[in-house]
Design an enzyme around this catalytic site. Sequence first.
Site, PDB file in Angstrom:
ATOM      1  N   TYR A 291       2.547  16.902  34.604  1.00 39.07           N
ATOM      2  CA  TYR A 291       2.619  17.853  35.682  1.00 39.07           C
ATOM      3  C   TYR A 291       1.515  17.311  36.846  1.00 39.07           C
ATOM      4  CZ  TYR A 291      -1.657  19.672  33.526  1.00 39.07           C
ATOM      5  OH  TYR A 291      -2.840  20.138  32.663  1.00 39.07           O
TER       6      TYR A 291
ATOM      7  N   HIS B  72      -7.282   2.840  20.937  1.00 36.07           N
ATOM      8  CA  HIS B  72      -6.108   3.677  21.505  1.00 36.07           C
ATOM      9  C   HIS B  72      -6.511   4.007  22.977  1.00 36.07           C
ATOM     10  CE1 HIS B  72      -4.990   4.438  17.778  1.00 36.07           C
ATOM     11  NE2 HIS B  72      -5.826   5.486  17.418  1.00 36.07           N
TER      12      HIS B  72
ATOM     13  N   GLY C 239       0.838  -1.061   0.140  1.00 34.08           N
ATOM     14  CA  GLY C 239      -0.127  -0.174   0.020  1.00 34.08           C
ATOM     15  C   GLY C 239       0.895   1.316  -0.021  1.00 34.08           C
TER      16      GLY C 239
ATOM     17  N   ARG D 256      -0.878  -1.286  -6.263  1.00 37.12           N
ATOM     18  CA  ARG D 256      -1.427  -1.535  -7.570  1.00 37.12           C
ATOM     19  C   ARG D 256      -1.182  -0.321  -8.432  1.00 37.12           C
ATOM     20  NH1 ARG D 256      -7.453  -3.032  -5.185  1.00 37.12           N
ATOM     21  NH2 ARG D 256      -6.896  -1.052  -4.171  1.00 37.12           N
TER      22      ARG D 256
ATOM     23  N   ASP E 273      -1.687   7.447   1.881  1.00 37.29           N
ATOM     24  CA  ASP E 273      -1.191   8.518   2.743  1.00 37.29           C
ATOM     25  C   ASP E 273      -0.467   7.970   3.757  1.00 37.29           C
ATOM     26  OD1 ASP E 273      -2.627  10.457   1.121  1.00 37.29           O
ATOM     27  OD2 ASP E 273      -4.131  10.823   2.260  1.00 37.29           O
ATOM     28  N   LEU E 274      -0.608   7.043   4.437  1.00 38.97           N
ATOM     29  CA  LEU E 274      -0.177   6.545   5.788  1.00 38.97           C
ATOM     30  C   LEU E 274       1.327   6.049   5.319  1.00 38.97           C
ATOM     31  CD1 LEU E 274      -0.140   5.646   8.625  1.00 38.97           C
ATOM     32  CD2 LEU E 274      -0.999   3.261   7.941  1.00 38.97           C
TER      33      LEU E 274
ATOM     34  N   LYS F 219     -13.439  10.131  27.020  1.00 35.68           N
ATOM     35  CA  LYS F 219     -14.066  10.954  26.024  1.00 35.68           C
ATOM     36  C   LYS F 219     -13.218  11.016  24.960  1.00 35.68           C
ATOM     37  CE  LYS F 219     -13.826  15.382  27.410  1.00 35.68           C
ATOM     38  NZ  LYS F 219     -14.200  16.532  28.189  1.00 35.68           N
TER      39      LYS F 219
ATOM     40  N   GLN G 231      -0.116  14.286  23.774  1.00 33.64           N
ATOM     41  CA  GLN G 231       0.109  14.983  22.558  1.00 33.64           C
ATOM     42  C   GLN G 231      -0.886  16.294  22.669  1.00 33.64           C
ATOM     43  OE1 GLN G 231      -1.040  12.699  18.957  1.00 33.64           O
ATOM     44  NE2 GLN G 231      -3.129  13.518  19.069  1.00 33.64           N
TER      45      GLN G 231
END
Length: 577
Positions: free
Chosen positions: A469, A326, A97, A131, A101-102, A419, A463
């Site tokens: 802290y 994640h 692939g 491809r 983009d990745l 969240k 991030q």
Amino acid sequence: MARQISPCISSTIFSSSPKRFVVPSSKHSTWISQDQPITHTRQCFTLESSNGHPLNAVSLQDGFAGKPRAEEQFVANVKAVSELVKPETTLSITVVGASGDLARKKIFPALFALFYEDCLPENFIVFGYARSKMTDEELRNMVTRTLTCRIDKRENCEDKMDQFLRRCFYHSGQYNSEEDFSELDRKLKEKEGAKRENRLFYLSIPPNIFVDVVRCASLQASSENGWTRVIVEKPFGRDAETSGELTRCLKQYLKEDQIFRIDHYLGKELVENLSVLRFSNLVFEPLWSRNYIRNVQFIFSEDFGTEGRGGYFDNYGIIRDIMQNHLLQILALFAMETPVSLDAEDIRNEKVKVLRSMRALLIENVVLGQYKGHSRGGKSYPAYTDDPTVPKDSLTPTFAAAALFIDNARWDGVPFLMKAGKALHTKGAEIRVQFRHVPGNLYKRNFGTDLDKATNELVLCVQPDEAIYLRINNKIPGLGMRLDRSDLNLLFKARYPREIPDAYERLLLDAIEGERRLFIRSDELDAAWALFTPLLKELEEKKIIPELYPYGSRGPVGAHYLAAKHNVRWGDLDDDS
């Protein structure tokens, strides 16, 4: 007397005749798993007598009894000989692939960064496979646009970039064609020469073609005398059933220890630092339980919408895209018991225990949202359903908040709040640990009625600006008794001026070295889907309508009611860091 040495040192089998070496050949029709790190390649050897039969294992003691120096010298000689005949290795990385983009934005730049830092072996090549029709030179031109010298400002960056690009090649083919993968294998062997080849395949492709690629590559392009490993990108299915089917299909051609399921969030610097912070600092580990922690929050926010990815996103939604992988993986790392060691299996065993201890996720403990169009500062922002690739009547949530619980002795009764959302007021990811109120606090009158302001809070900013802290209470200098909340702050870019490596760099290096600690095992995946699948099915069957929230806001109001229900206040309301 016959003698046999048992330590694993070399793949060479040799006889007691000083010039007679027998080097075993190996041909495999399926992918083989020889997962020792490249830099520490060790394989067992045995010593043969002159008639070709294995030597007696007991005879080592007999032959060297009372002669430790002779034994040591003999073993040293064996090691020296084995080093002489050990085949040179090469690493071949195939990015499947490669035109996506990745691959362009993350994988090739990460590989260049590893090369720049001399983290790749001396003999390595990179092949792009897709491809799209493309020449080697066209691939290099495409890759060049995304390579940067961000790691350092050394003057030899351009030279290193040229050296890296000369090792990049391209092969065009169909993802389900054994013939095309056979041609790829021929090209790989042409570049590898007579060296022992180790091969890494990175599947930067949609999950519906994972199995086709693995089948073709395993039958036609696997290593014949080294290891073969496969990195698989999320999503790993849409629910427990599809995930289980994908795992079963992959295991027709691969062993579990050859599959590296990548979740790039586990490669983030602060996520890696989480276990260090907890297990190597005495001040935190005794507090890491229900006795002192009131709640834990995992917050993920993006300040942009689907941006043309609506078609993909609409099939998965925010729960599958962010929360089930994640955030849940970070939660498992946070809440796990102390592992026996830092070995990958010991750590993953503890994560699985956490996931299996989690209470069923109820629909009343979940809030869904979807962003709507909004005008701000003279600029108009589109609604989710304004994306041309998204159905106008889509009920796919772009925001979700949930309260989860772990039913074990350490965390009983502690709410773990998640969240995650798109098109919010800020971009970031953080872990917030809110501690309990101080019993009989002598200074509670100085805080008024809002006792939450008197609680300590540990924050890990994952991030964009990595930081740790600790929020504490202190007296404001002066004659009166006024209290203030202050931060003991470790801002990584101030303390460590060198740029932090991208998560893909760490994970690619771990895969090359055979380190599985930050990759997801199949039983982890099963446990994660077992938690979320019943909820997802109920949401889809009942066609729950998400609450609308303006683009650029803090999300739906329902998220605040959910937190209040569990006597929690979202920590990010008090600061925009």
